[in-house]
Design a protein around this motif. Structure first.
Motif, short mmCIF file in Angstrom:
data_model
loop_
_atom_site.label_atom_id
_atom_site.label_comp_id
_atom_site.label_asym_id
_atom_site.label_seq_id
_atom_site.Cartn_x
_atom_site.Cartn_y
_atom_site.Cartn_z
N GLN A 98 -8.02 -7.51 -6.58
CA GLN A 98 -8.80 -7.12 -5.40
C GLN A 98 -8.39 -5.74 -4.89
O GLN A 98 -9.24 -4.91 -4.56
CB GLN A 98 -8.62 -8.17 -4.30
CG GLN A 98 -9.24 -9.52 -4.64
CD GLN A 98 -8.58 -10.65 -3.87
OE1 GLN A 98 -7.36 -10.82 -3.90
NE2 GLN A 98 -9.39 -11.44 -3.18
N ILE A 99 -7.08 -5.50 -4.87
CA ILE A 99 -6.58 -4.19 -4.44
C ILE A 99 -7.03 -3.11 -5.41
O ILE A 99 -7.46 -2.02 -5.00
CB ILE A 99 -5.03 -4.21 -4.34
CG1 ILE A 99 -4.60 -5.06 -3.14
CG2 ILE A 99 -4.47 -2.80 -4.24
CD1 ILE A 99 -3.12 -5.26 -3.05
N GLU A 100 -6.97 -3.40 -6.70
CA GLU A 100 -7.36 -2.41 -7.71
C GLU A 100 -8.85 -2.10 -7.64
O GLU A 100 -9.26 -0.95 -7.76
CB GLU A 100 -6.97 -2.91 -9.10
CG GLU A 100 -5.46 -2.97 -9.29
CD GLU A 100 -5.05 -3.49 -10.65
OE1 GLU A 100 -5.96 -3.90 -11.43
OE2 GLU A 100 -3.85 -3.49 -10.97
N ARG A 101 -9.68 -3.10 -7.44
CA ARG A 101 -11.12 -2.86 -7.31
C ARG A 101 -11.41 -2.02 -6.08
O ARG A 101 -12.21 -1.08 -6.13
CB ARG A 101 -11.87 -4.20 -7.22
CG ARG A 101 -11.99 -4.92 -8.56
CD ARG A 101 -12.74 -6.23 -8.42
NE ARG A 101 -12.96 -6.86 -9.73
CZ ARG A 101 -13.56 -8.02 -9.91
NH1 ARG A 101 -13.98 -8.72 -8.85
NH2 ARG A 101 -13.72 -8.51 -11.12
N LEU A 102 -10.79 -2.36 -4.97
CA LEU A 102 -11.00 -1.60 -3.74
C LEU A 102 -10.56 -0.15 -3.92
O LEU A 102 -11.24 0.78 -3.48
CB LEU A 102 -10.21 -2.25 -2.60
CG LEU A 102 -10.66 -1.89 -1.17
CD1 LEU A 102 -11.98 -2.57 -0.84
CD2 LEU A 102 -9.60 -2.29 -0.15
N SER A 103 -9.43 0.05 -4.61
CA SER A 103 -8.89 1.40 -4.83
C SER A 103 -9.81 2.23 -5.72
O SER A 103 -9.91 3.45 -5.55
CB SER A 103 -7.50 1.31 -5.46
OG SER A 103 -6.59 0.65 -4.60
N ALA A 266 -7.75 3.80 3.71
CA ALA A 266 -8.11 2.48 4.25
C ALA A 266 -7.68 1.35 3.34
O ALA A 266 -7.53 0.20 3.80
CB ALA A 266 -9.62 2.42 4.49
N CYS A 267 -7.47 1.62 2.07
CA CYS A 267 -7.14 0.55 1.11
C CYS A 267 -5.80 -0.12 1.44
O CYS A 267 -5.73 -1.35 1.47
CB CYS A 267 -7.16 1.09 -0.31
SG CYS A 267 -8.83 1.54 -0.85
N PHE A 285 -2.47 4.58 -3.48
CA PHE A 285 -2.86 5.71 -2.63
C PHE A 285 -2.00 6.93 -2.95
O PHE A 285 -2.50 8.04 -3.10
CB PHE A 285 -2.73 5.32 -1.16
CG PHE A 285 -2.80 6.48 -0.20
CD1 PHE A 285 -4.02 7.03 0.16
CD2 PHE A 285 -1.64 7.01 0.35
CE1 PHE A 285 -4.08 8.10 1.04
CE2 PHE A 285 -1.68 8.08 1.23
CZ PHE A 285 -2.92 8.63 1.58
N GLY A 286 -0.70 6.71 -3.08
CA GLY A 286 0.22 7.81 -3.31
C GLY A 286 0.03 8.47 -4.67
O GLY A 286 -0.05 9.70 -4.77
#
Length: 307
Positions: A98-103, A266-267, A285-286
């Protein structure tokens, strides 16, 4: 090539500001709570003031037409990014899908996009990028919410529509259409606040990076695949699709630049909100922020060659 050099120079300047924010956080001048407040101030005040000041220009059919076309191109851009982001990241044996898709789907079009576009195309370009920013705010609370929670609610849709950024776009557009120019007594402080957008955003980004162990995540091979997809594959696909649309170069290149921007700030916030792997989201993000100094000029050059 000249435009790519301008972009690289602007990104280097932005990274100097990021370094300032990083150092300030490391020496204790900016703690986590202060950084959160600065981020909120940037999103709720500084960026809306920049958008409002951009709309304070002379009315012309050319600008109105191009603004409408910018919304169409922004929709096309997200229509490429969303299915690709979902397709490239699979659920199986991946607790952080989910985090990877959002990113992958949501880029830092406000913090990075606005300064880049404004440096290339001035205030007029800043008007057109509001199309992508408006859609971002709507989609992050609808598609983004669905990715993280597995459902879409009316509340999330309303949250996407009722933000200071969205309000500033609506207000600015109404004033432009009605040909209302605010008095200089009001506009001078508005422009002064708007001028803080890039320094504010980059210092916040740097302070956020200071709380992230970016280099530790480089041991994880998974992040290289995500980074490749986010910074090269998806924006390259967006560039290929968008440059096939017969419109003036500026309108096409603006959504390409937004797609090529690093992962949205925002992620990590959404990861915290939905009790996901927030450190991993911050690392994403970084890392994408760091490599953007190379990848954004590459994608921009590709787009100009394809046109």
């Amino acid at each position: 090539m000249e435009m790519s050099l301008i972009i690289m120079r602007k990104i280097v300047m932005m990274f100097i500001l990021v370094l300032i924010g990083y150092i300030c956080a490391r020496v204790g001048m900016i703690d986590a709570q202060t950084n959160k407040r600065l981020s909120s101030l940037s999103l709720k005040l500084v960026t809306p003031m920049l958008i409002l000041s951009s709309y304070q220009t002379d009315f012309s059919d050319h600008i109105i037409r191009n603004l409408g076309l910018s919304f169409i191109l922004a929709i096309v851009g997200f229509a490429v990014q969303i299915p690709l982001g979902i397709f490239l990241i699979r659920k199986k044996n991946n607790p952080d899908y989910q985090i990877e898709r959002l990113s992958l789907i949501f880029a830092n079009c406000g913090y990075f996009g606005i300064p880049l576009v404004e440096s290339l195309y001035g205030a007029e370009g800043a008007i057109y990028i509001t199309a992508a920013i408006t859609l971002f705010n709507l989609l992050i609370w609808t598609v983004g919410d669905a990715i993280m929670s597995g459902k879409v609610s009316l509340k999330s849709i309303l949250c996407g529509m009722m933000t200071p950024v969205s309000a500033s776009v609506v207000l600015g557009a109404v004033l432009l259409l009605l040909r209302i120019r605010l008095p200089e007594l009001i506009m001078e402080p508005v422009r002064s606040v708007a001028a803080m957008n890039t320094p504010f955003a980059m210092i916040v980004a740097g302070a956020t990076l200071a709380g992230t162990n970016v280099f530790a995540c480089l041991k994880d091979r998974r992040i290289y695949w995500v980074m490749l997809c986010k910074m090269l594959l998806i924006p390259a696909c967006a560039a290929i699709v968008l440059t096939r649309i017969p419109m003036e170069p500026m309108l096409v290149l603006i959504p390409v630049l937004t797609a090529a921007s690093p992962t949205a700030a925002a992620c990590p916030m959404f990861a915290v909100l939905y009790d996901k792997n927030a450190p991993y989201a911050s690392q994403m993000f970084g890392v994408t922020t760091l490599v953007s100094i190379v990848t954004i000029p590459l994608i921009f050059t590709l787009a100009t060659v394809l046109m």
